[in-house]
Design a protein around this motif. Structure first.
Motif: not given
Length: 433
Positions: A96, A98-99, A196, A199
């Protein structure tokens, strides 16, 4: 700790040597993801202040505010983040974070293209990313002891540090080149891609849940300790262990002066030494060489010198080379700044590997998040104050005198570990106490 990480001892037999950490699928995924993530962080570490200085015309103090906002969340959010890391599934928390950071980084070139990019927007993005970074890092430090055996921690930490230093070697140069080619704002597309990738690798990792996380997932919440009490349990654990207290004091002092230096060094390189964006990137890339060399031999050095001696030696011996930074000049004199940074990188690599491995080994699984958070709350919580101090010193005294204060202050941190029980020890005690 999962059963696969416990070495059996029967009738005084010695435990079998642990499998190489490079044969651990989950560790390799963690190493790959975090190396790419660090590459993105190194790119933004150069791009953010250069964007502020070159595109937005920020002053010395305004640039130092970016560093302040980067580290302020550790002071405000670290202790609650420790409770969350011990209570909830680590992988979901990290993905979460990372996004969210990916979206924020990608918003910068969009804001620049639409004419909405200003210092206020940049401050907001840096601050929100800082909150996500706190939660991610607390969870990240709790992951390694769950996917690597205790005997693998020094080697695993060394390889993670080598990944960070490899990113530091490449990232600033890549950032400087990209800024020269496409501008500082578009450079943040690289950061979005890095988050990205991080993640995706985390999504593939199997991370065993801690005892409190398993209880929460089964809704066994009776007798839960109040959150306020939980937030201080990591501090209570550290207070009863003199070696951890000495490491905490040393790291905190060093961090304060290092971030004060970091808050003004881009301005020093650009304004006083007339460095281009590519030269700034190269200077920071050179600094990674020291960490890479030390990281490659950290496990052997620790075994040869002693895991306790390594900590105070790493903090003490490279100190005179720090003085090369304020002695740097234009042109080829920029190399002196890079060499000083390389010495500091070697110190940080060896010191963090040894002290971090010890902390992870003696901390019970159910306390990993809160002990990590307590360290971050203090060691990194001083960083916003250090950033402001660096900005104020640079504004009042000038950039070069401020650098002298910062490098001497960073070296002085060695006093805490030299005067601690580490001075009379060769190795750390192996057992949890």
């Amino acid at each position: 700790m999962s059963a696969q990480h416990v070495l059996a001892h029967k009738d005084g037999e010695q435990a079998a040597a642990p499998r190489s950490v490079l044969r651990n699928r989950d560790f390799l995924l963690l190493l790959a993801g975090q190396t790419v993530g660090e590459l993105g962080a190194r790119v933004s570490g150069v791009a953010v202040p250069l964007l502020a200085v070159q595109a937005l015309g920020a002053s010395v103090f305004e640039v130092s505010l970016l560093t302040f906002l980067t580290w302020l969340p550790y002071l405000v959010f670290a202790l609650p983040a420790g409770v969350m890391a011990d209570r909830y599934e680590l992988r979901k928390l990290m993905i979460t974070c990372d996004l969210v950071r990916m979206v924020l980084m990608l918003s910068l070139p969009v804001a620049a293209a639409t004419g909405h990019l200003g210092l206020g927007y940049l401050y907001a993005v840096v601050g929100i990313c800082g909150v996500c970074t706190v939660l991610f890092n607390v969870a990240y430090k709790s992951v390694l002891p769950r996917i690597a055996a205790p005997q693998q921690l020094v080697d695993a930490n060394a390889k993670l540090v080598m990944g960070q230093d490899a990113a530091e070697l490449i990232g600033p140069t890549v950032s400087g080149v990209l800024i020269g080619l496409v501008g500082a704002a578009r450079t943040f597309l690289t950061n979005g891609l890095a988050f990205l990738v991080s993640a995706l690798t985390l999504w593939l990792i199997r991370i065993p849940q801690g005892p409190r996380q398993r209880a929460d997932s089964g809704n066994v919440l009776e007798g839960r300790v109040p959150v306020r009490t939980e937030m201080t349990e990591g501090l209570a654990f550290i207070r009863t262990r003199p070696i951890l207290l000495a490491i905490l004091a040393c790291t905190t002092t060093s961090n304060f002066f290092v971030v004060a230096k970091s808050a003004i060094e881009v301005n020093f390189l650009v304004h006083d030494l007339h460095a281009t964006s590519v030269q700034v990137g190269l200077v920071f890339s050179v600094s990674a060489v020291g960490g890479l060399i030390v990281g490659a031999g950290a496990a052997r050095l620790s075994a040869r010198i002693g895991s306790a001696r390594v900590i105070w030696a790493a903090m003490t011996l490279p100190g005179p080379l720090y003085l090369l930074m304020p002695l740097a000049g234009p042109g080829w004199g920029l190399a002196l700044y890079g060499l000083g940074l390389a010495a500091f990188s070697a110190n940080v690599g060896l010191y963090n590997i040894a002290s971090g491995s010890y902390q992870q080994h003696i901390t019970p699984d159910g306390l990993q998040g809160r002990v990590n958070a307590a360290f971050m709350w203090i060691c990194l919580g001083v960083l916003p104050l250090g950033a402001l101090t660096g900005g104020l010193l640079g504004s009042w005294l000038g950039l070069r005198p401020a650098l002298w204060i910062c490098v001497l202050g960073a070296w002085s941190a060695a006093v805490f570990v030299l005067l601690s029980p580490l001075r009379t020890m060769r190795d750390m005690p192996a057992e949890r106490t």
